[in-house]
Motif scaffolding. Structure first.
Motif, mmCIF file in Angstrom:
data_model
loop_
_atom_site.group_PDB
_atom_site.id
_atom_site.type_symbol
_atom_site.label_atom_id
_atom_site.label_comp_id
_atom_site.label_asym_id
_atom_site.label_seq_id
_atom_site.Cartn_x
_atom_site.Cartn_y
_atom_site.Cartn_z
ATOM 1 N N ARG A 192 -2.778 20.775 53.113
ATOM 2 C CA ARG A 192 -2.831 20.166 52.109
ATOM 3 C C ARG A 192 -4.220 19.908 51.552
ATOM 4 O O ARG A 192 -4.760 19.419 50.978
ATOM 5 N N PHE A 193 -5.304 21.186 52.309
ATOM 6 C CA PHE A 193 -6.281 21.708 52.109
ATOM 7 C C PHE A 193 -6.152 23.322 51.890
ATOM 8 O O PHE A 193 -5.458 23.822 52.248
ATOM 9 N N LEU A 194 -7.306 23.039 51.029
ATOM 10 C CA LEU A 194 -7.513 24.506 50.060
ATOM 11 C C LEU A 194 -8.830 24.521 50.108
ATOM 12 O O LEU A 194 -9.679 24.120 48.951
ATOM 13 N N GLY A 233 -11.527 8.779 48.599
ATOM 14 C CA GLY A 233 -10.075 9.952 47.538
ATOM 15 C C GLY A 233 -9.396 9.895 48.724
ATOM 16 O O GLY A 233 -8.411 9.920 48.535
ATOM 17 N N MET A 234 -9.390 10.145 49.998
ATOM 18 C CA MET A 234 -8.994 11.078 51.191
ATOM 19 C C MET A 234 -7.479 9.901 51.644
ATOM 20 O O MET A 234 -6.676 10.029 51.693
ATOM 21 N N ALA A 235 -8.743 8.157 51.214
ATOM 22 C CA ALA A 235 -7.553 7.095 51.647
ATOM 23 C C ALA A 235 -6.213 7.273 49.491
ATOM 24 O O ALA A 235 -5.179 6.978 50.460
ATOM 25 N N LEU A 236 -7.088 7.380 48.584
ATOM 26 C CA LEU A 236 -6.221 6.840 48.236
ATOM 27 C C LEU A 236 -5.571 7.823 47.496
ATOM 28 O O LEU A 236 -4.115 7.555 46.898
ATOM 29 N N MET A 237 -5.494 8.720 47.769
ATOM 30 C CA MET A 237 -4.187 10.065 47.400
ATOM 31 C C MET A 237 -3.171 9.861 48.433
ATOM 32 O O MET A 237 -1.989 10.194 48.159
ATOM 33 N N LEU A 260 -10.538 21.512 48.340
ATOM 34 C CA LEU A 260 -10.056 20.509 47.898
ATOM 35 C C LEU A 260 -9.273 20.045 48.547
ATOM 36 O O LEU A 260 -8.065 20.566 49.450
ATOM 37 N N CYS A 261 -8.378 18.439 48.639
ATOM 38 C CA CYS A 261 -7.410 17.825 49.316
ATOM 39 C C CYS A 261 -6.506 17.151 48.453
ATOM 40 O O CYS A 261 -7.281 16.045 47.446
ATOM 41 N N GLY A 262 -5.106 17.352 48.566
ATOM 42 C CA GLY A 262 -3.855 16.839 48.121
ATOM 43 C C GLY A 262 -2.914 16.573 48.714
ATOM 44 O O GLY A 262 -2.843 16.766 49.557
ATOM 45 N N SER A 263 -1.866 16.355 47.866
ATOM 46 C CA SER A 263 -0.277 15.415 48.321
ATOM 47 C C SER A 263 0.199 17.317 48.994
ATOM 48 O O SER A 263 -0.547 17.846 47.968
ATOM 49 N N ALA A 264 0.825 17.640 49.385
ATOM 50 C CA ALA A 264 1.487 18.848 50.146
ATOM 51 C C ALA A 264 1.601 19.469 48.648
ATOM 52 O O ALA A 264 2.010 20.376 48.556
ATOM 53 N N ALA A 265 2.611 19.087 47.862
ATOM 54 C CA ALA A 265 3.569 19.603 46.507
ATOM 55 C C ALA A 265 2.050 19.346 45.765
ATOM 56 O O ALA A 265 2.514 20.923 44.808
ATOM 57 N N VAL A 266 1.395 18.767 45.350
ATOM 58 C CA VAL A 266 0.362 19.567 44.297
ATOM 59 C C VAL A 266 -0.531 20.745 45.604
ATOM 60 O O VAL A 266 -0.619 21.517 44.314
ATOM 61 N N VAL A 267 -0.810 20.815 46.242
ATOM 62 C CA VAL A 267 -1.493 21.990 46.745
ATOM 63 C C VAL A 267 -1.072 23.243 46.183
ATOM 64 O O VAL A 267 -1.287 24.128 46.575
ATOM 65 N N ASP A 268 0.523 23.232 46.855
ATOM 66 C CA ASP A 268 1.934 24.298 46.829
ATOM 67 C C ASP A 268 1.273 25.009 45.504
ATOM 68 O O ASP A 268 1.018 26.242 44.964
#
Ligand SMILES: Cc1ncc(COP(=O)(O)O)c(C=O)c1O
Length: 372
Positions: free
Chosen positions: A91-93, A212-216, A242-250
């Motif tokens: 989930r990190f890029l 934001g890490m909790a909000l996501m 950046l960090c986000g949901s697995a699908a978004v980061v993909d």
């Protein structure tokens, strides 16, 4: 030989884009302004840093490693971040500064005819990257020096792909509290990606500041940006993520340049995360003391200023900001002119150690006395 026809070769949105010119190296500036020292208070760097563990990582860096490509997707650093935040490493890029991940996100979500929404007086790179990519940036005026959630929501349409929220805002230091952020995310309701840029996250020590890490976890359309440039004082090494949901980061990973973060930078960023609490506490104290030193001086001089969160403040000066910049440079002090941020006649000052702040105060008074 025929002339190169750049009008034909270069798209109109690139031709009309005005490039950003970074400042010259210190030695050039010192020669130009006839000074033997220069305090850089223009880029919100952490003058206390880097943390001790980073110094060790630099000193023990084996020169043989420079032959080999870096870990192309920052494997070890992503695992360190995953451990720190309790999330999957996928989930990190990581990018060459968070500036690079801004470009990756815009490339991933925006095509021709799409737009992004952000504020008119914020970190300008969201707007710049959008515009030189041929994407329209809708810039919503600040309200009481803060991002305006209603204005941003009203500006959204079905072609809005990303809303950029800088929290706290560079340069005004204002932030959306948890209730404001929650209400905003509820109303966006997954119709667009919301980037929460938390470049100054580690500087904020407020009960109602949302993480934001909790909000996501409740809002899979949220992407959080963080950087090692500000609190961790690794600005020269260029590491942001950046960090986000697995699908978004993909999706974002598909547009992201691999191998853009060098090996030393990756190792130093990992080291910076180790036992960082005392370093963060010391930096916060330094920033608070600097703010407490500068604000009373501006009050006494009757100058308007904006001093909120983050390691910077802004003050309105009684002359063009570019003239103020040149006068301060002749005193060995470099600040940020704010006309480019659409704050004409304002300067932004990074908050650093006491002795440097004393030098700034002396130079500032001297410059304004001479013009009185
Ligand atoms: C709000 C904000 N976001 C992102 C950045 C970019 O930081 P970097 O590219 O060094 O990670 C900055 C730097 O000034 C900033 O102020």
């Amino acid at each position: 030989m025929a002339d190169l026809d750049l009008r034909r070769l270069v798209p109109a949105h690139v031709r009309s884009f005005e490039s950003y010119r970074p400042s010259n190296p210190d030695r050039e500036l010192m020669r130009l302004y006839g000074v033997d020292h220069l305090h850089r208070l223009n880029n919100n760097e952490n003058a206390l840093g880097p943390p001790p563990a980073v110094r060790e990582a630099v000193e023990s860096f084996p020169s043989g490693v420079v032959t080999v490509y870096p870990n192309g997707d920052c494997f070890d650093l992503r695992h360190s971040l995953a451990g720190r935040f309790g999330k999957d490493p996928e989930r990190f890029l990581v990018g060459n500064g968070s500036c690079e991940v801004i470009a990756s996100v815009i490339k991933a979500f925006c095509g021709e005819g799409d737009n992004i929404v952000t504020a008119d007086r914020t970190f300008a790179v969201y707007e710049w990257v959008a515009e030189f990519s041929g994407i329209k940036a809708r810039l919503i005026p600040l309200r009481d020096m803060a991002f305006d959630p209603r204005g941003m929501l009203d500006a959204m349409d079905e072609r809005t792909k990303i809303l950029f929220v800088c929290n706290p805002n560079n340069p005004t230091g204002t932030y959306w509290d948890r209730a404001t952020m929650d209400a905003f995310l509820d109303e966006v309701d997954g119709r667009a990606v919301v980037v929460i840029d938390e470049a100054y996250f580690e500087y904020v020590d407020r009960e109602d500041y949302p993480d934001g890490m909790a909000l996501m976890e409740r809002h899979p359309n949220v992407i959080v940006f963080r950087t090692f440039s500000k609190m961790y004082a690794l600005a020269a090494l260029r590491v942001g993520y950046l960090c986000g949901s697995a699908a978004v980061v993909d999706m974002v990973r598909r547009t992201h340049v691999v191998y853009s973060v060098n090996t030393l930078a990756q190792r130093c960023a990992e080291a910076a995360l180790r036992d960082d609490a005392p370093f963060i506490a010391a930096t916060r104290t330094m920033v608070r003391e600097a703010r407490e030193r500068l604000c009373p001086m501006f009050d006494a001089m009757g100058l308007e200023y904006i001093a909120n969160e983050g390691n910077y403040l802004m003050v309105r000066v009684p002359m063009p900001d570019t003239l103020m910049y040149r006068k301060l440079m002749r005193e060995g002090i470099m600040v940020r002119t704010m006309t480019g941020f659409r704050f004409p006649n304002w300067i932004r000052v990074s908050l650093v150690q006491g002795p440097v702040m004393e030098d700034f105060c002396r130079a500032f008074r001297r410059v304004l006395d001479k013009t009185a």
